[in-house]
Design an enzyme around this catalytic site. Structure first.
Site, PDB file in Angstrom:
ATOM      1  N   GLU A 167      -8.025  36.513  41.091  1.00 23.60           N
ATOM      2  CA  GLU A 167      -8.117  36.392  42.520  1.00 23.60           C
ATOM      3  C   GLU A 167      -7.084  36.845  42.886  1.00 23.60           C
ATOM      4  OE1 GLU A 167      -7.533  36.656  45.865  1.00 23.60           O
ATOM      5  OE2 GLU A 167      -7.232  34.550  45.553  1.00 23.60           O
ATOM      6  N   GLU A 176      -1.534  42.634  47.848  1.00 24.63           N
ATOM      7  CA  GLU A 176      -1.069  41.721  46.730  1.00 24.63           C
ATOM      8  C   GLU A 176      -0.904  42.485  45.255  1.00 24.63           C
ATOM      9  OE1 GLU A 176      -2.721  37.952  46.277  1.00 24.63           O
ATOM     10  OE2 GLU A 176      -2.450  37.458  48.278  1.00 24.63           O
TER      11      GLU A 176
END
Length: 699
Positions: A167, A176
């Site tokens: 994740e 990210e």
């Protein structure tokens, strides 16, 4: 004198504090937003570390039950698929955090699990949690980034894995570094026939007209009650493409009547994490759509969904309630709540007027970390249509979205206009103590003799100067520092005015910096000076949040796994690094009023503020529900009149047991705690002008 006095106070405290500084603490300088100066404070030597732990948002994510369960279902399918192929299920968990997904993999029959976590506090915590759950021998934790892992006899992994679970997503999906993480894993860490969880992702965009949201992006001209234009926004600001920076927001809290849907939600970008197609780090797509109705296309609402497993049986959607696949109705909000993955707004460089059934072309672009969008009514597109927009006017660099909306707040500005009209004449010389308060230029149009602006922020000062030049206002002097004020001739100043607003302010009462600036220049002005605002009133209400408290709520256990070590880590770091009150835009986080509003303190901004102000009392819980927070705000009373109040809190009267309607253009203060059945909350409040300190404590 003020600065000299403050330095003496700080020196005195420095000498006293140093005697009590423990070896585990350090003495550092830290900006005090209340005074605008750097104070010497004692801080734990690992303060930054603890702050990062406390704000890591792991807890918020682990409270997301749907997310957790969908990941486990996908793991179960992947492990069973590998076993059906006659192969062991070797799982790699990238960014394991607490180790939850690794433990799920073990529970569902994984033969080998290797997990990496580069954030050392979490990798150490994950090992403790594995021990706590008796799985220390089933999962290998490697405290590294996945891109630093090596496969081989002497490497971190003896062999490549055939299942990846990770994740690494944010509100923008790829912010990210998801693209580089997956690409590297496929090239170096995974077998060719591996299964990846999640398998793929799709980004959705919906073109809308939303005047409410546009208030957070574009400044408006200023008009009087007769609709006569007083101050015009400079062309460079009006025509600025703005900023492509994501505006992350809880879209489900926007009133459904506040926007006009120009197009239906549309899949615009797909990301294949499985490795079956090449990874593309820069891309543009065009969707030709039909407009659903007349309007101005101003922005897109954006969200994404994850296909968790290879059979598309489990879909995780971040859509707002009106577009969510699990929503029972477009008018309900009964969908999974997330603060780690919100929705987003991306503003078009220019508004586009469209008619019903007109063809429009939605341009969706991304690079390795970010997204941006554009819209055209023609397919003849220049290269500029694909370029990531950059602010050209300085406004979007100087101010937050919230601040831009605040400058457009008609109700707020009417309060200022009323004060101007009542007190300004041809003899008025006004000193403005605020930042980016271009509304103050109205005073010149109303006939004021001279205006001074003290604006210590370089970027907001440049925006103000653009307004002055464009509106051809001659009687204005903009000053950069308090020292510049001392050099100026302020003998004729007879009005001192502040919104007040300062870019360094975080909590509602931080704008008391106005008081310190005003105090520092008192000797520079003579005669009878009117000061606005005249009072700062701190208020509070006990509430029951639907969800916001989860960002600080201990886990206890998660999906059947004990999480005590994680709760302890977060609690200890929070106690070291967090204040009792934090700032949140509460309009995005529904809450019920469990008490009436309580006046915590009243601070006179004209005189008598040098004395220590201390109050204590109780907030009585009058609505039968569990309390999990105290919300705080301030009201700036401009002229000691109930009608002259600029509030940073509720926009409607608080009604017990009803949802509070919060101001959308400021952030409020909030203290969060675990839900409790209580009868009252006791509080202590203090404002120490000499030390530049506001304290709110409760029990």
């Amino acid at each position: 004198m003020f600065i000299k006095h403050l330095n003496l106070v700080l020196t005195k405290h420095y000498r006293g504090f140093m005697k009590s500084v423990s070896p585990m603490n350090i003495f550092i300088q830290k900006l005090n937003p209340l005074t605008g100066t750097n104070d010497w404070v004692i801080q734990n030597e690992d303060y930054d570390y603890h702050q990062e732990v406390a704000r890591s948002a792991f807890a918020d994510m682990l409270h997301d039950t749907e997310r957790n369960q969908l990941y486990e279902r996908a793991l179960k399918i992947a492990i069973e698929t590998m076993h059906s192929r006659g192969k062991p299920a070797n799982v790699l968990d990238i960014g394991t955090g607490t180790g939850l997904l690794s433990m799920m993999a073990v529970r569902n029959g994984a033969d080998k699990v290797i997990a990496c976590e580069a954030f050392l506090p979490m990798s150490r915590c994950a090992k403790k949690i594995l021990d706590l759950n008796g799985l220390q021998d089933r999962v290998k934790i490697i405290p590294k980034r996945s891109t630093d892992l090596r496969v081989g006899v002497d490497g971190d992994l003896n062999e490549k894995c055939n299942i990846l679970v990770t994740e690494v997503f944010d509100t923008e999906l790829i912010g990210e570094g998801a693209l580089s993480t997956f690409a590297h894993a496929h090239q170096h860490l995974l077998e060719n026939d591996c299964i990846v969880i999640p398998d793929n992702a799709t980004i959705y965009a919906q073109v809308v007209e939303c005047p409410l949201a546009q208030n957070w992006n574009n400044l408006k001209d200023i008009y009087n009650d007769d609709l006569e234009q007083i101050i015009q926004v400079p062309d460079i600001i009006k025509n600025c493409p703005g900023s492509a920076a994501v505006h992350d927001i809880q879209l489900s809290q926007l009133p459904y009547t506040s926007f006009n849907t120009i197009t239906a939600p549309t899949a615009v970008l797909r990301f294949d994490w499985s490795g079956k197609t090449p990874f593309v780090f820069e891309r543009s797509t065009i969707q030709t759509l039909k407009s659903l109705r007349d309007g101005k296309a101003q922005m897109v609402f954006m969200w994404w969904e994850l296909q968790m497993d290879i059979h598309a049986q489990n879909i995780l959607s971040c859509a707002p309630y009106w577009a969510h696949p699990n929503s029972k109705s477009s008018l309900t909000r009964e969908i999974p709540w997330r603060d780690h993955w919100m929705q987003a707004i991306y503003y078009f460089p220019q508004e586009v007027s469209v008619k019903t059934n007109q063809e429009v072309h939605l341009i969706s672009c991304h690079d390795e970390y970010s997204l941006w969008f554009n819209l055209s009514t023609s397919l003849k597109l220049s290269d500029k249509a694909y370029i990531n927009p950059v602010c050209e006017c300085g406004l979007h660099a100087a101010f937050s979205r919230t601040r831009i909306g605040q400058l457009n707040n008609v109700k707020r500005n009417k309060n200022y206009m009323k004060i101007f009209e009542e007190h300004i004449d041809e003899n008025s010389t006004i000193l403005f103590l605020s930042e980016g308060f271009y509304f103050g230029l109205v005073a010149s149009k109303l006939g004021a003799k001279q205006l001074y602006f003290l604006d210590t922020n370089l970027l907001s000062r440049r925006v103000l100067q653009q307004f002055i030049k464009h509106n051809n206002i001659q009687n204005v002097i903009v000053l950069e520092t308090v020292d510049d004020l001392k050099k100026a001739d302020l003998q004729d100043v007879n009005i001192i005015f502040g919104e007040p607003y300062f870019t360094s302010s975080i909590l509602p009462w931080d704008n008391l910096l106005f008081l310190y600036l005003n105090d520092s220049i008192k000797q520079l002005v003579t005669g009878n000076v009117k000061i606005f605002p005249q009072k700062c009133i701190v208020k509070a209400v006990a509430v029951k949040f639907d969800h916001l408290h989860k960002i600080r709520e201990p886990l206890g256990e998660c999906e059947g796994f004990l999480m005590g070590d994680f709760d302890q880590l977060i609690s200890e770091s929070s106690n070291i690094s967090d204040d009792l009150v934090e700032a949140q835009p509460l309009w995005e986080y529904p809450c019920l009023a469990l008490s009436r509003e309580v006046k915590i303190a009243e601070i006179n901004l004209v005189n008598d503020y040098h004395s220590l102000i201390e109050t204590k009392g109780r907030i009585d819980i009058e609505w039968n529900a569990q309390c999990n927070g105290i919300a705080l705000w301030v009201e700036w009373n401009l002229n000691n009149s109930p009608k002259g109040v600029v509030s940073t809190g509720p926009t409607e009267d608080i009604v017990l047991g009803k949802e509070i309607q919060w101001d959308k253009y400021t952030r409020q203060g909030v203290s969060l705690f675990s839900s409790k059945s209580i009868d009252f909350v006791t509080y202590q409040f203090s404002f120490n002008f000499k030390e530049g300190n506001v304290s709110f404590k409760y029990s």
